[in-house]
Scaffold this active site. Structure first.
Site, PDB file in Angstrom:
ATOM      1  N   TYR A 236     -20.064  10.768 -16.514  1.00 44.48           N
ATOM      2  CA  TYR A 236     -20.298   9.327 -16.372  1.00 44.48           C
ATOM      3  C   TYR A 236     -21.290   9.056 -15.239  1.00 44.48           C
ATOM      4  CZ  TYR A 236     -18.999   4.501 -15.079  1.00 44.48           C
ATOM      5  OH  TYR A 236     -19.008   3.171 -14.723  1.00 44.48           O
TER       6      TYR A 236
ATOM      7  N   LYS B 285      -9.754   1.109 -19.505  1.00 45.03           N
ATOM      8  CA  LYS B 285     -10.220   1.385 -20.856  1.00 45.03           C
ATOM      9  C   LYS B 285      -9.043   1.376 -21.845  1.00 45.03           C
ATOM     10  CE  LYS B 285     -14.251   1.965 -18.871  1.00 45.03           C
ATOM     11  NZ  LYS B 285     -13.933   2.132 -17.442  1.00 45.03           N
TER      12      LYS B 285
ATOM     13  N   ASP C 247     -11.369  14.342 -16.529  1.00 42.86           N
ATOM     14  CA  ASP C 247     -11.307  12.920 -16.876  1.00 42.86           C
ATOM     15  C   ASP C 247     -10.945  12.820 -18.354  1.00 42.86           C
ATOM     16  OD1 ASP C 247     -11.765  10.253 -17.515  1.00 42.86           O
ATOM     17  OD2 ASP C 247     -13.507  10.074 -16.206  1.00 42.86           O
TER      18      ASP C 247
ATOM     19  N   ARG D 286       0.815  -1.218   0.000  1.00 45.59           N
ATOM     20  CA  ARG D 286       0.000   0.000   0.000  1.00 45.59           C
ATOM     21  C   ARG D 286       0.849   1.269   0.000  1.00 45.59           C
ATOM     22  NH1 ARG D 286      -2.936   0.980   4.401  1.00 45.59           N
ATOM     23  NH2 ARG D 286      -2.620  -1.025   5.433  1.00 45.59           N
TER      24      ARG D 286
END
Length: 380
Positions: free
Chosen positions: A74, A181, A156, A21
Site C-alpha cells: 500500500y 475496510k 496485512d 487509553r
C-alpha cells in the site's frame, strides 16, 4: 502501575477501566472477537490501519534493525518505510517474498533483519504471497538464531479479511488489519488491529498508551455489532459480484488482462485455492478485482483516466473512492490515488501498471455493475 507490564494479563485479571487509553469495554469486546476470528491469542486495536502497522513494527524494530518488505505494498505503507523508518535508523529492503532463494540469501547476509512484512492479496495487483512457504523459510532461519534475535513475520490481511484467509493458521506471527475496510464494512468509522501472540500484548498495549493512537469506543462499536456479524453475509455476495465482473472484464476486447484470485487465469490461482478458504472450508477469493486496459502504457493510462472520468460522472452503481470493502462498489486508479506516494519507476517494479484500475465490489446486483462498466468502456 500494573497496566501493560509482562506480569499483567488482562484476560485473567480484573480489567483496568480508569482511562480510555488503557482499556475500555467496547474496544475490549471487539478485540476478543477479532482474535477469535483470526485464531490469534490476543488482539490490540488502534485508531487506523496505519496506526496498527506502525505499532506492530514499532514493538519489533529498533535503530540498527532491518525490515524486509515485499516489493508491492500500500502507498502509505511504502511512505512509512521510505520516509520515516530511515529517520529512526531502521533499514528497509524491498524484495520479492515469493522468491524463497533470494529471501533466504538476504536473511543469511543481514543478521539485523528482524521483521519480514507483506500483504496477501497485495494492494492493488492482487498478487498472492505463499504464506506457508514464507513461514517455513523463517522457521528454518530462526532455528539458527537466538530467541531474542528471531525474525517475525507480519502480514496485512485487510484485503482477504479473516473470512477468506487466516494467516496465523499458515504460520504467520502477526496479522494487521484496517478495520475501516471490510471488517467495518459500512465506511462510517476508521480503525486498525494487530492480532498475534500473547507474548507481544504488553508491548502493544504500552505502545498504544504512549503513542496515543487509540480506537475510540464510538468507533469500536460499529465493527463489533454491525461489521463482524455481517462479514460472511456481505462477502459471499461481494465474491459473487467480483467473479461476475471479472469474467465480464476478461472477455472484453478493451481489457488487456484481469487479476482476480477466483479466476483460473490468475497466475497463482492454485495457491489461492489452497490458502484462501472461509470458515466452512469453501474457496473464498475475496471482493477485489484489478484490471489493465489494452494498448501501449501511455494509451492504457489515458484510457484508464477516461474510464475513471466516465464512471465518476455517469455511473449509477459504481463510486470513485480510494477505500474498499464497503457496501457500494468503489473504483480507483492506484497509480495516481492509493499508490501516489510510490515513485513511478518503483510502481513499475512492483507490478503496478500505469493504466491499472482497482475495483472493490459491493453488494449491488452484478448486472447493474456490468452495465456501468459497459458504458464506461464504450467511451474509452
Amino acid at each position: 502501575q500494573e497496566f501493560a507490564t509482562p506480569e499483567f494479563n488482562r484476560h485473567t485479571s480484573a480489567p483496568i477501566y480508569i482511562y480510555d487509553r488503557l482499556d475500555e469495554p467496547s474496544r475490549g469486546m471487539l478485540e476478543d472477537n477479532l482474535a477469535e476470528a483470526e485464531g490469534g491469542e490476543t488482539c490490540v486495536t488502534f485508531s487506523t490501519g496505519m496506526a496498527a502497522i506502525s505499532a506492530a513494527l514499532g514493538v519489533l524494530l529498533k535503530a540498527g534493525d532491518t525490515l524486509v518488505s515485499h516489493h508491492t505494498v500500500y502507498g502509505c505503507t511504502y511512505s512509512l518505510f521510505t520516509n520515516w523508518f530511515p529517520r529512526l535508523g531502521i533499514r528497509v529492503e524491498f524484495v520479492d517474498l515469493n522468491d524463497r532463494a533470494a529471501l533466504g540469501e538476504l536473511l543469511a547476509r543481514d543478521l539485523n533483519v528482524m521483521v519480514v512484512y507483506g500483504e496477501s492479496p497485495c494492494n492493488p495487483t492482487l498478487e498472492l504471497l505463499d504464506l506457508r512457504g514464507l513461514s517455513d523459510e523463517l522457521t528454518r532461519v530462526n532455528a539458527d538464531r537466538a530467541p531474542r534475535r528471531r525474525v517475525f513475520s507480519v502480514l496485512d490481511n485487510t484485503f482477504a479479511t479473516p473470512f477468506c484467509q487466516r494467516p496465523l493458521q499458515h504460520g504467520i506471527d502477526l496479522v494487521v488489519h484496517s478495520l475501516t475496510k471490510n471488517i467495518g464494512g459500512f465506511g462510517t468509522d476508521m480503525g486498525g488491529a494487530v492480532i498475534g501472540p500473547m507474548l507481544l500484548e504488553p508491548d502493544l498495549l504500552l505502545y498504544r498508551k504512549d503513542f496515543g493512537a487509540v480506537l475510540s469506543p464510538k468507533s469500536a462499536w460499529p465493527p463489533l455489532v454491525h461489521g463482524l456479524p455481517t462479514l460472511p453475509l456481505r462477502l459471499r455476495q461481494q465474491q459473487l459480484n467480483a467473479l461476475r465482473v471479472a469474467e465480464f472484464l476478461e472477455a472484453h476486447p478493451k481489457v488487456d488482462h484481469v487479476r482476480y484470485p477466483g479466476l483460473p487465469s490468475h497466475p497463482q490461482h492454485e495457491l489461492a485455492r489452497r490458502q484462501m478458504r472461509d470458515f466452512d472450508g469453501e474457496f473464498a477469493p475475496g471482493s477485489l478485482v484489478y484490471f489493465v486496459l489494452a494498448g501501449e502504457p501511455s494509451a492504457a493510462r489515458a484510457g484508464g483516466a477516461r474510464l475513471m472520468d466516465v464512471l465518476a460522472t455517469k455511473s449509477l452503481a459504481i463510486t470513485l473512492a480510494v477505500s474498499l470493502g464497503q457496501l457500494r462498489t468503489l473504483v480507483e486508479h492506484p497509480a495516481s490515488m492509493t499508490h501516489a506516494p510510490v515513485p513511478p519507476d518503483k510502481q513499475l517494479e512492483a507490478g503496478i501498471d500505469p493504466g491499472g484500475i482497482r475495483l472493490s465490489l459491493g453488494i449491488e446486483h452484478p448486472d447493474d455493475l456490468i452495465r456501468d462498466l459497459e458504458r464506461a468502456l464504450a467511451a474509452v
